[in-house]
Structures are given as structure tokens and as C-alpha cells.
Design an enzyme around this catalytic site. Sequence first.
Site, PDB file in Angstrom:
ATOM      1  N   ASP A  10      37.873  56.903  47.923  1.00 54.61           N
ATOM      2  CA  ASP A  10      38.513  55.629  47.562  1.00 54.61           C
ATOM      3  C   ASP A  10      38.074  55.166  46.184  1.00 54.61           C
ATOM      4  O   ASP A  10      38.872  54.597  45.443  1.00 54.61           O
ATOM      5  CB  ASP A  10      38.196  54.538  48.597  1.00 54.61           C
ATOM      6  CG  ASP A  10      38.890  53.230  48.212  1.00 54.61           C
ATOM      7  OD1 ASP A  10      40.125  53.225  48.174  1.00 54.61           O
ATOM      8  OD2 ASP A  10      38.204  52.241  47.908  1.00 54.61           O
TER       9      ASP A  10
ATOM     10  N   ARG B 121      44.534  53.805  40.803  1.00 55.08           N
ATOM     11  CA  ARG B 121      45.657  52.930  41.174  1.00 55.08           C
ATOM     12  C   ARG B 121      45.845  51.841  40.136  1.00 55.08           C
ATOM     13  O   ARG B 121      46.959  51.447  39.825  1.00 55.08           O
ATOM     14  CB  ARG B 121      45.429  52.339  42.566  1.00 55.08           C
ATOM     15  CG  ARG B 121      45.844  53.305  43.668  1.00 55.08           C
ATOM     16  CD  ARG B 121      45.359  52.849  45.011  1.00 55.08           C
ATOM     17  NE  ARG B 121      45.845  51.538  45.370  1.00 55.08           N
ATOM     18  CZ  ARG B 121      45.200  50.710  46.189  1.00 55.08           C
ATOM     19  NH1 ARG B 121      44.056  51.077  46.733  1.00 55.08           N
ATOM     20  NH2 ARG B 121      45.701  49.544  46.477  1.00 55.08           N
TER      21      ARG B 121
ATOM     22  N   SER C 292      42.793  52.370  51.695  1.00 48.05           N
ATOM     23  CA  SER C 292      41.655  51.993  50.861  1.00 48.05           C
ATOM     24  C   SER C 292      40.719  51.049  51.612  1.00 48.05           C
ATOM     25  O   SER C 292      39.506  51.270  51.688  1.00 48.05           O
ATOM     26  CB  SER C 292      42.181  51.324  49.581  1.00 48.05           C
ATOM     27  OG  SER C 292      41.144  50.703  48.872  1.00 48.05           O
TER      28      SER C 292
ATOM     29  N   LYS D 185      36.724  52.196  53.852  1.00 49.23           N
ATOM     30  CA  LYS D 185      35.395  51.588  53.685  1.00 49.23           C
ATOM     31  C   LYS D 185      34.996  50.810  54.929  1.00 49.23           C
ATOM     32  O   LYS D 185      33.862  50.878  55.385  1.00 49.23           O
ATOM     33  CB  LYS D 185      35.407  50.663  52.458  1.00 49.23           C
ATOM     34  CG  LYS D 185      35.549  51.427  51.145  1.00 49.23           C
ATOM     35  CD  LYS D 185      35.869  50.539  49.970  1.00 49.23           C
ATOM     36  CE  LYS D 185      37.239  49.953  50.059  1.00 49.23           C
ATOM     37  NZ  LYS D 185      37.875  49.525  48.819  1.00 49.23           N
TER      38      LYS D 185
HETATM   39  N1  URA Z   1      40.824  45.930  48.776  1.00 47.87           N
HETATM   40  C1  URA Z   1      40.545  47.257  48.811  1.00 47.87           C
HETATM   41  O1  URA Z   1      39.445  47.652  49.118  1.00 47.87           O
HETATM   42  N2  URA Z   1      41.519  48.116  48.518  1.00 47.87           N
HETATM   43  C2  URA Z   1      42.745  47.710  48.188  1.00 47.87           C
HETATM   44  O2  URA Z   1      43.583  48.532  47.948  1.00 47.87           O
HETATM   45  C3  URA Z   1      43.007  46.337  48.150  1.00 47.87           C
HETATM   46  C4  URA Z   1      42.030  45.461  48.458  1.00 47.87           C
END
Ligand code: URA
Length: 428
Positions: free
Chosen positions: A162, A169, A184, A188
Site C-alpha cells: 500500500d 495514486r 488501501s 492496513k
Molecule cells: N485512507 C487510506 O489509507 N487509503 C485511501 O486510499 C484513502 C484513505
Amino acid sequence: MRDPYDILTDLRAGRRLAAEDLAAVADGAAGGGWSDARLGAFLMGAAIHGLDAAQTRALTLAMLDSGDRWELRREFPGLVDKHSTGGVGDKVSIVLAPLLAESGVPIVMLTGRGLGHTGGTADKLESIPGLRQELDRDSAARVLARTGMALGLATAGIAPADRRLYALRDQTATVDSLPLIVASILSKKLASGAAGIVFDVKSGDGAFLPDRSAARELARQLVEVCGELDTRATALVTDMSQPLGEWVGHAAELAESFACLRGEGPRDTVEVTLALAIEAAALVGVDLAAEALRQTLASGRAMDRLRRWAIEQGASATWFERPDLTLAPLERVIPARRSGVLARVATRRLGLLLGEAGGARRVAGEELDRGIALRCRARLGDTVGAGQELARVYLRRDDPGLVERFAACFEVADTGCAPPLIASRVPA
Ligand code: URA
């Protein structure tokens, strides 16, 4: 594993990618096997064609598996977590964690730094001297065992795929693709291994996704993918068309969090926190009532729990005897230009202006000014008289132009009302 070129050819033609293909992307992102050009092409293809539920789940799992998985629920079976998509004045995590811990529901939260116009929980907590926020699995488990809560920044070992994709991105105009956002966030969030996760998806001007139906769809997808990956989840879509609580700014929000933890918090912040606490507890079979939670706050036990946790993570015990959360010294009042009703607050812009005043980092690692603050004295829908104080800013340097831009964020009109604080709920 298929050749990246073939995977990208299929994606470009709108054909579905297999789970192995998405695993190749995540591996290539984490291990460096895919160039930025290839990853950028993948992101653009996924953003244009979308990913269906099965592909989103597969990408999430592959990104999650690109890093460490703590599986903390093995030692803490009723462990919960909470995620907010972020907003202005959103201090809920700092209140929710000790409130749940004090109510017998263990909670882990790997929090982040500020992003764009929103402040990060980790930055707010940094006002507590000595607090160590870097957590690895062992330290999280230890502090959880002792205090029932663990809050901190994730180690670099979590979801490396990520980190790379997220940065790309930003450069490839693919930040607002829903499946990419879901993968994403969850790559996490699922890494700590909580049994239940409650999502606070914000909507309104100050939210990452202002549109309420887009926010609801994100909430739905987050809950669905969690369920498919063996984690119970619910989501609330909550209002961010004005700052949450009276105060915005790092030190000010920590002080307001402490007020909430003593039972003296503003109504909106307390209401959202209690609703999320009840949802989170229900995910692990614990029935909590709002009245009991209010009593826990009013008794000071939740504040005491936060103090014990902070000291366990290295904070100075003496600081808590008289917390120093001094604000920047120059106070400037923002008066209503006419009488009427507070009809609109440019919340996102307020967050950006606080950043411009020094309250946010322009580049990673930069120092930020914790004393910069905004106090909102009127809420959407309030009737105000001409000249009445709508808000007050706390600045380090006099800057009439900046104060004027803050003032332009508040619009008084003939009519107006506040949207519902909790717009909708997505059940497990
Ligand atoms: N928070 C994240 O961790 N990823 C995203 O894509 C958007 C908000």
C-alpha cells in the site's frame, strides 16, 4: 505467475483479473518487481474499469499479505478497532479507545498522521511529552494486556504494497477510486487482527468523500470486504459538513478530548463517540448502553484509563497533573456579517487554512505548530445576530488576509439547518 504485460493487457481490455494476478501486483509493489510505470498502468486500469467485489477482496488480501499480520485476536479474542475516513476536528479515537477499554472491550488502533486538510490522531497525541507511538506487535500486545488499549503508528512492516501504491495514486489521478480506497484502508486495518472493526465514514464538505451516497457506498464495501475476510464490521456514515466539536487544532483537540473524557465534551463529539462505541462492542457480543457510557465519562474513569495507557507508552505522569496545551497567542474573532442563520461552513477550506497558518506539515517530517487553533462558537442552523462571534482563530503571527479567508468560510443566510449527525448505518 503471469507476465505483468499480460495482466495489464487483460485489465486494459476490461477482462476480470484472477486472484493470482492481483497477488502479482501486490508482490510487485512490495518487492519492487513491478516498475512505477506498470503499477501506474494497473492503477489507471482499475480506476477506469473498476474492480468487482471478488477482485477487491483479492487485492485487499494480497496487499495485506504483503506485510506483517499481527493476529492479535488470538490473545485478545474480543479485540476491536475503529477507522475514520478523517475529518476536521475529528478527535473521536482519543475518546473512544479509553471509553471502550474502561467498559471491558479491548481496542487496538493503528493511527496516522494528518492527511490533506484533516489532522491525524498521532499528531494530536504528540502533544503528550514522552509518549511513544511507534508500536510493533510485541509492544502493542504488552500495552493491551496492561491497559486494554493500544494506540500508535504502525511499523513499516505493515502493508508495504500500500505504501508504494498509495504514493503512486497521488501521481496518477487514481486517489478517488473506491476499490483502490477499500483495498488501501483494509490492507492496513486488517493487519492488527482485531475481531471487529467499526468504520466512521464521514460525509459532507470536510470529508474525504463529501457526497453522502459515495460515502455510503464506501461504507458498504468496507463492511462487505471485512466480512469476507473473517472480520465482523459495521459502519456509520457521519456528518462532516462542519467541524466535529468546538475545537480544531492539535493541542486544542487534545484538550477537548480530555473534556469529553471527563464528561464535559460537546454534544456532537460525544454522540458520535457513543454510537461508535456501542457498535464496536456489539461486534464482539458486548451490549453497552449509552447511559452507562456517559456515566463512565462523567466519573473520570475513562480519563484515568487514557492517562494509564499513555504512561504505559512512555508519557510523563507529571504532565498529566497539569497538561500544558497552550494555544497560539493571537486571538482573532470572526463575527457574523449579518443576522440570520449559519447556513454553510467551508469545512475543508478551514482545515487547509489551519494548515497554512502552520498547523500542518507541507512536507513529511516537518515540524507543525500544535498551538494553531480554531474555535467554532456557532453551529449550522444556529440563529445569529449581526456582529455575533461565529468563531475565533488562534494564530502565531498577525495576518489580516488569512483571518479574512477564515471569515469567508462561514456563510450566514436567511435559512439553513444542520444535516443529521449520523446519516446512515451499514450493519455487519
Ligand atoms: N485512507 C487510506 O489509507 N487509503 C485511501 O486510499 C484513502 C484513505
